[in-house]
Enzyme design. Structure first.
Site, mmCIF file in Angstrom:
data_model
loop_
_atom_site.group_PDB
_atom_site.id
_atom_site.type_symbol
_atom_site.label_atom_id
_atom_site.label_comp_id
_atom_site.label_asym_id
_atom_site.label_seq_id
_atom_site.Cartn_x
_atom_site.Cartn_y
_atom_site.Cartn_z
ATOM 1 N N CYS A 135 77.853 22.203 -4.699
ATOM 2 C CA CYS A 135 77.824 20.825 -5.217
ATOM 3 C C CYS A 135 78.749 20.673 -6.419
ATOM 4 C CB CYS A 135 76.395 20.443 -5.585
ATOM 5 S SG CYS A 135 76.292 18.824 -6.351
ATOM 6 N N CYS A 147 79.943 17.888 -3.863
ATOM 7 C CA CYS A 147 79.594 16.531 -4.322
ATOM 8 C C CYS A 147 80.354 16.077 -5.567
ATOM 9 C CB CYS A 147 78.104 16.440 -4.669
ATOM 10 S SG CYS A 147 77.032 17.490 -3.721
ATOM 11 N N LYS A 197 84.280 15.987 -5.286
ATOM 12 C CA LYS A 197 84.544 14.988 -4.234
ATOM 13 C C LYS A 197 84.388 13.573 -4.780
ATOM 14 C CE LYS A 197 81.525 13.136 -2.324
ATOM 15 N NZ LYS A 197 80.609 13.676 -1.354
ATOM 16 N N TYR A 225 79.839 13.501 7.440
ATOM 17 C CA TYR A 225 79.997 13.140 6.029
ATOM 18 C C TYR A 225 81.387 13.487 5.506
ATOM 19 C CZ TYR A 225 74.904 12.742 5.155
ATOM 20 O OH TYR A 225 73.590 12.367 5.125
ATOM 21 N N GLU A 261 84.437 11.004 4.392
ATOM 22 C CA GLU A 261 84.726 10.901 2.956
ATOM 23 C C GLU A 261 86.179 11.287 2.661
ATOM 24 O OE1 GLU A 261 80.227 11.507 1.200
ATOM 25 O OE2 GLU A 261 81.572 13.214 1.099
ATOM 26 N N HIS A 282 71.543 -13.289 -9.688
ATOM 27 C CA HIS A 282 72.689 -13.992 -9.116
ATOM 28 C C HIS A 282 73.821 -14.090 -10.129
ATOM 29 C CE1 HIS A 282 74.699 -16.673 -6.381
ATOM 30 N NE2 HIS A 282 74.910 -17.518 -7.378
ATOM 31 N N GLU A 331 71.520 -8.791 -4.683
ATOM 32 C CA GLU A 331 70.557 -9.867 -4.437
ATOM 33 C C GLU A 331 70.310 -10.071 -2.936
ATOM 34 O OE1 GLU A 331 71.738 -13.985 -5.382
ATOM 35 O OE2 GLU A 331 73.815 -13.285 -5.452
HETATM 36 P P1 NDP Z 1 78.081 16.801 9.491
HETATM 37 O O1 NDP Z 1 76.920 17.470 10.072
HETATM 38 O O2 NDP Z 1 77.908 15.569 8.693
HETATM 39 O O3 NDP Z 1 79.122 16.454 10.641
HETATM 40 C C1 NDP Z 1 79.650 17.449 11.460
HETATM 41 C C2 NDP Z 1 80.614 16.820 12.427
HETATM 42 O O4 NDP Z 1 81.315 17.852 13.083
HETATM 43 C C3 NDP Z 1 79.932 15.984 13.490
HETATM 44 O O5 NDP Z 1 80.783 14.912 13.811
HETATM 45 C C4 NDP Z 1 79.810 16.968 14.648
HETATM 46 O O6 NDP Z 1 79.856 16.345 15.891
HETATM 47 C C5 NDP Z 1 81.101 17.756 14.491
HETATM 48 N N1 NDP Z 1 80.990 19.114 15.020
HETATM 49 C C6 NDP Z 1 79.986 19.991 14.833
HETATM 50 N N2 NDP Z 1 80.246 21.140 15.470
HETATM 51 C C7 NDP Z 1 81.451 20.992 16.064
HETATM 52 C C8 NDP Z 1 82.259 21.823 16.878
HETATM 53 N N3 NDP Z 1 81.883 23.050 17.215
HETATM 54 N N4 NDP Z 1 83.432 21.327 17.324
HETATM 55 C C9 NDP Z 1 83.834 20.076 17.010
HETATM 56 N N5 NDP Z 1 83.104 19.248 16.251
HETATM 57 C C10 NDP Z 1 81.929 19.700 15.782
HETATM 58 O O7 NDP Z 1 78.833 17.958 8.671
HETATM 59 P P2 NDP Z 1 79.877 17.943 7.485
HETATM 60 O O8 NDP Z 1 80.656 19.194 7.656
HETATM 61 O O9 NDP Z 1 80.602 16.652 7.381
HETATM 62 O O10 NDP Z 1 78.921 18.100 6.210
HETATM 63 C C11 NDP Z 1 77.993 19.172 6.155
HETATM 64 C C12 NDP Z 1 76.732 18.749 5.472
HETATM 65 O O11 NDP Z 1 76.959 18.658 4.080
HETATM 66 C C13 NDP Z 1 76.212 17.386 5.879
HETATM 67 O O12 NDP Z 1 75.396 17.450 7.007
HETATM 68 C C14 NDP Z 1 75.446 16.951 4.653
HETATM 69 O O13 NDP Z 1 74.155 17.443 4.733
HETATM 70 C C15 NDP Z 1 76.193 17.617 3.526
HETATM 71 N N6 NDP Z 1 77.085 16.658 2.844
HETATM 72 C C16 NDP Z 1 76.535 15.587 2.228
HETATM 73 C C17 NDP Z 1 77.330 14.667 1.595
HETATM 74 C C18 NDP Z 1 76.704 13.492 0.930
HETATM 75 O O14 NDP Z 1 75.497 13.531 0.686
HETATM 76 N N7 NDP Z 1 77.443 12.437 0.625
HETATM 77 C C19 NDP Z 1 78.779 14.801 1.538
HETATM 78 C C20 NDP Z 1 79.259 15.953 2.251
HETATM 79 C C21 NDP Z 1 78.439 16.833 2.871
HETATM 80 P P3 NDP Z 1 78.491 15.883 16.631
HETATM 81 O O15 NDP Z 1 78.103 14.580 16.008
HETATM 82 O O16 NDP Z 1 78.910 15.785 18.043
HETATM 83 O O17 NDP Z 1 77.507 16.981 16.388
#
Ligand code: NDP
Length: 451
Positions: free
Chosen positions: A45, A50, A53, A180, A184, A440, A445
């Site tokens: 983080c 976080c 970022k 995510y 982002e 307002h 709101e």
């Molecule tokens: P996410 O779980 O958000 O998204 C992963 C993405 O990668 C999905 O679109 C998934 O597709 C795809 N994916 C997974 N496996 C494969 C694969 N083998 N080949 C191709 N595509 C794949 O993960 P992130 O890496 O973006 O973030 C990790 C975690 O970190 C988040 O889940 C969150 O908990 C945390 N995070 C939180 C943030 C916040 O609070 N603002 C910011 C950044 C991270 P599919 O949908 O098909 O599974």
């Protein structure tokens, strides 16, 4: 061995959000605590997640603010952007925060070992230097790391870890994943002028969020110039002679890009920790299996945060660390951290924020639901000439009127959501919101004016 025969009451492996909180609270309760960190104190983080970022999100958003400023009477034509200056300022602040986290530990008399640690016996930990120590309790808080799918040439790609250290903004970047991090960083790079393509294996972005918000983000992202390829996978990535990369995606021609970034989920860091030496149970995703009180199948070994793959969010790791330390060292009644109704946000451009059930989830779970909505163009966007609409949704239990979910895509959605989430967690109804006078003119709101 009696308690006093151990070197420490608690040995924590991993000084991220969960490990630092647990260690300092345990120490404040009077425990003798040591913590090992092989990289930098602060964890994902603070060091490469976080915090830096969000600073990049702020930096990126000035691109829009400068454009919007013109209709408010400001001349900004000669404004320029210096990536190296932003990058170095962000990294400097990360150094400052690492210092603050280290001070917190040291001020609580927690001994910090800046090296890797491995469990080598029931109550024994061996450090990379060869030093062996014993502890009555061991806490594993080693977090998670980017998971990269098997693609030929994936070693040439970056992850979010490297994105904070780039020498320049890539002119052309392909980001794998639709979650995510992908959304982002697509927003960040796009605002800095990169040509960005998101490549997703499925046909949905941000699967856990409400469909209407996901559609709105897609629509706005397309308008901003971000390209999307759905149901698409990587075939190979090859370096070129001039330091760029040749990328072949399924059903697409080869293309030359400056960077490829994988944002395809994160996997728990459980390898090489000696967990098998003591028989700690590992789940099918490589995570440490724990009970609601963060205890593993071994009575004196606990785990908190991303390494347990429950909810990969910093505030949850912190709560789990606090609950563990209070129960084990503070003599308090053990508390199972509540993993329901967790508010969350995606810091895309614009951000999405949500708490509770999506409309789809509520329909499946409750049957009868009532949905209220506000689809509006924020006042600032109107004057700026920015054709970007915001969307708020409130999902209520059709029987009781209780709010079971709130979803927003809007500038500052996360800031508004934190307050709204209190009301949802407290079980308030739509009528309670209606009874509250609007402030307002604000975007917030709309929360009390939804129809
Ligand atoms: P996410 O779980 O958000 O998204 C992963 C993405 O990668 C999905 O679109 C998934 O597709 C795809 N994916 C997974 N496996 C494969 C694969 N083998 N080949 C191709 N595509 C794949 O993960 P992130 O890496 O973006 O973030 C990790 C975690 O970190 C988040 O889940 C969150 O908990 C945390 N995070 C939180 C943030 C916040 O609070 N603002 C910011 C950044 C991270 P599919 O949908 O098909 O599974």
């Amino acid at each position: 061995m009696a308690a006093e025969e151990y070197d420490y009451d608690l040995f924590t492996i991993g000084a991220g959000s969960g490990g630092v909180r647990a260690s300092r609270v345990a120490a404040a309760h009077g425990a003798k605590v040591a913590i090992a960190e092989e990289f930098r104190v602060g964890g994902t983080c603070v060091i490469r997640g976080c915090v830096p970022k969000k600073m990049l999100v702020y930096g990126a958003h000035f691109a829009e603010d400068l454009k919007d400023a013109q209709n408010f009477g400001w001349s900004t034509e000669n404004a320029t952007f210096d990536w190296i200056k932003l990058r170095d300022n962000v990294l400097k602040d990360v150094d400052r925060l690492e210092g603050a986290y280290t001070d917190t530990l040291e001020n609580h008399d927690v001994i910090v070992f800046r090296e890797r640690a491995e469990i080598t016996g029931a109550h024994q930990v061996t450090l990379a230097s060869g030093k062996t120590v014993t502890a009555k309790y061991i806490l594993v808080a080693t977090g998670a790391r980017p998971q990269i799918p098997e693609v030929k040439g994936s070693e040439h790609a970056i992850t979010s870890n490297e994105a904070f250290h780039l020498d320049k903004v890539p002119e052309r970047i392909i980001i794998a994943g639709g979650g995510y991090i992908a959304n982002e960083f697509a927003g960040i790079f796009n605002e800095f002028g990169s040509k960005v393509t998101i490549v997703n294996r499925g046909d949905q972005l941000l699967r856990s969020y409400d469909e209407a918000l996901r559609d709105r983000l897609l629509q706005i992202s397309l308008m901003k110039g971000i390209e999307f390829k759905f149901n698409t996978v990587f075939e190979y990535i090859e370096p070129t002679d001039d330091g760029r990369f040749k990328v072949k995606l399924s059903d697409c021609d080869e293309e030359i890009v400056d960077k490829v970034m994988f944002a395809t989920g994160r996997m728990p860091n459980t390898e090489g920790l000696g967990l098998d030496n003591v028989g700690v149970e590992i789940g099918d995703k490589g995570q440490i299996v724990v009970d609601p009180y963060s205890k593993t199948n071994i009575d004196h070994i606990y785990a908190v945060g991303d390494v347990t793959d429950r909810v990969q969010l910093t505030p949850i790791a912190i709560r789990e660390g606090q609950a563990f330390a209070d129960a084990v060292f503070g003599g308090m009644e053990p508390v199972a951290v509540d993993h329901s109704c967790i508010p969350s946000a995606v810091f895309s451009h614009p951000p999405i924020a949500a708490v509770g059930m999506t409309e789809g989830e509520a329909k499946n779970k409750l049957g009868s639901v009532k949905v209220y909505q506000s689809d509006f163009r924020p006042m600032k966007n109107v004057l700026a000439g920015r054709n970007e609409r915001s969307l708020f949704k409130m999902v209520c239990d059709g029987e009781t009127g209780k709010i079971v979910g709130i979803h927003m895509i809007a500038p500052e959605a996360a800031e508004m959501m934190q307050a709204a989430a209190i009301a949802v967690k407290a079980g308030l109804t739509k009528e309670d919101f209606d009874a509250t006078t609007a402030i307002h003119p604000t975007m917030a709101e709309e929360l009390v004016l939804m129809r």
